[in-house]
Design an enzyme around this catalytic site. Structure first.
Site, PDB file in Angstrom:
ATOM      1  N   PRO A  74      15.492 -19.235   1.376  1.00 51.28           N
ATOM      2  CA  PRO A  74      14.553 -18.536   1.583  1.00 51.28           C
ATOM      3  C   PRO A  74      14.528 -18.217   3.246  1.00 51.28           C
ATOM      4  O   PRO A  74      14.897 -19.269   4.010  1.00 51.28           O
ATOM      5  CB  PRO A  74      13.249 -19.283   1.212  1.00 51.28           C
ATOM      6  CG  PRO A  74      13.698 -20.134   0.251  1.00 51.28           C
ATOM      7  CD  PRO A  74      14.979 -20.362   0.581  1.00 51.28           C
ATOM      8  N   LYS A  75      14.006 -17.158   3.803  1.00 47.49           N
ATOM      9  CA  LYS A  75      13.962 -17.006   5.226  1.00 47.49           C
ATOM     10  C   LYS A  75      12.559 -17.126   5.702  1.00 47.49           C
ATOM     11  O   LYS A  75      11.629 -16.478   5.260  1.00 47.49           O
ATOM     12  CB  LYS A  75      14.395 -15.545   5.629  1.00 47.49           C
ATOM     13  CG  LYS A  75      14.366 -15.258   7.206  1.00 47.49           C
ATOM     14  CD  LYS A  75      14.762 -13.907   7.419  1.00 47.49           C
ATOM     15  CE  LYS A  75      14.894 -13.626   8.992  1.00 47.49           C
ATOM     16  NZ  LYS A  75      13.436 -14.086   9.634  1.00 47.49           N
TER      17      LYS A  75
END
Length: 352
Positions: free
Chosen positions: A28-29
């Site tokens: 995930p960013k």
């Protein structure tokens, strides 16, 4: 510090991509402050992406690092503030404050968390040249017993799962997906990763503009368009700015906007007595900022690109895309914005 990897150190960066590539590792960013953590026994330094110290702003994180990480290590990750089921970037930005008393208060009322995704050194061994799959394995073992607020970011090599993450995790305040080559070394300052961020469009009202810092009376240049959307009560709310224009376009835009200049004494949604001199949706400094803004009759509509919203405002500067002479300003409401389905952050971080 006597660590094998010491500051100053530029973090490895990511280049943008339109789609999630195949054959890589995916994370995930996180939407927070990039942070390198240097720990040498009882000494801890938190360093931002641009090399500035963050340690003094996050005293609770120093204690968390001392309690949950190996005695001598260098970690790469993100500082975030968690508010219930999602991230809160606004609360995070409030943590950068000059007053020690305010820092102390915020460290207790809105404590930060650290999400780790890479390990650059452990004990006397630098790991920069090791492939990511090896660094990740050591990181997992090193943080196997870490407790909140220290977390290990999820990782998958399944591109289909990463695409589901891309759509689902936004509801928890995340920013997209990062892709990394499993066999790649850690390359400081180089864009060796890939980032895929959410992109959307909205039709907005141009209700004012600011001049560029290079603007002169002889050659006026546009700095930014001030953008608005109408809420359910019919009030024009400020939602952000669009600012990236070529210099030649900046000059032409000033001429175009002159035709919509607000006549002397004419009312404007952002300057009338009904909002007490404060632009709706804006911060309390608006009464002072208003002096630097050229207000316009709210008759122009344009389409802008944006990534996501932070409350009622664009999280980042919007990208001007095109004019919409066919669109009525009153039709530019918040209802057109895509509503992100909520997603519980606990499910991403594995919190009970």
């Amino acid at each position: 510090m006597t660590l094998p990897v010491r500051p100053p150190l530029e973090p490895m960066l990511a280049r943008p991509a339109a789609a999630i590539p195949d054959g890589m590792a995916y994370e995930p960013k996180w939407d927070g402050f990039r942070c390198l953590v240097f720990r040498d026994n009882d000494e801890v330094e938190l360093i931002s992406r641009n090399g500035k110290p963050l340690t003094g702003y996050f005293p609770e994180m120093v204690a968390a690092v001392l309690a949950n990480t190996p005695p001598r290590c260098v970690l790469d990750g993100e500082l975030v503030v968690i508010d219930g089921p999602r991230l809160d970037f606004v609360r995070l930005t409030e943590r950068i404050h000059p007053a020690a008393s305010r820092i102390d208060l915020l460290s207790r009322t809105w404590p930060a968390s650290f999400v780790a995704w890479d390990l650059l050194a452990l004990d006397d061994t630098a790991l920069l040249d090791e492939p990511f799959r090896h660094r990740r394995g050591i990181l997992e073992r090193s943080l196997a017993h870490a407790d909140p607020p220290i977390y290990l970011t999820p990782l998958t090599t399944d591109s289909e799962l990463a695409r589901r993450w891309f759509s689902q995790f936004e509801g928890a305040g995340l920013d997209g997906v990062i892709a990394k080559p499993l066999d790649g070394p850690y390359l400081p300052g180089q864009r060796a990763m890939v980032k895929v961020k959410h992109k959307r469009e909205a039709d907005v009202v141009v209700a004012g503009y600011r001049f560029h810092k290079k603007s002169t009376p002889q050659r006026p240049l546009l700095g930014s368009l001030q953008l608005g959307l109408y809420d359910e009560t019919g009030l024009l709310q400020f939602v952000g700015v669009a600012a990236a224009f070529p210099e030649a376009t900046r000059a032409a835009l000033v001429d175009k906007l002159a035709a919509f200049a607000l006549p002397d004494g004419a009312p404007h949604p952002w300057s009338g007595a009904d909002v007490a001199g404060r632009r709706p949706g804006a911060i309390s400094r608006w009464s002072a900022e208003l002096k630097a803004v050229e207000l316009l009759e709210p008759r122009l509509v344009c389409t802008v690109g944006y990534e996501h919203m932070e409350g009622t405002r664009f999280r980042h500067t919007a990208r001007f895309l095109r004019w919409r002479p066919d669109r009525e300003p009153a039709s530019c409401t918040f209802e057109q914005l895509e509503e992100v389905v909520s997603f519980d952050l606990d499910g991403i971080l594995g919190r009970s």
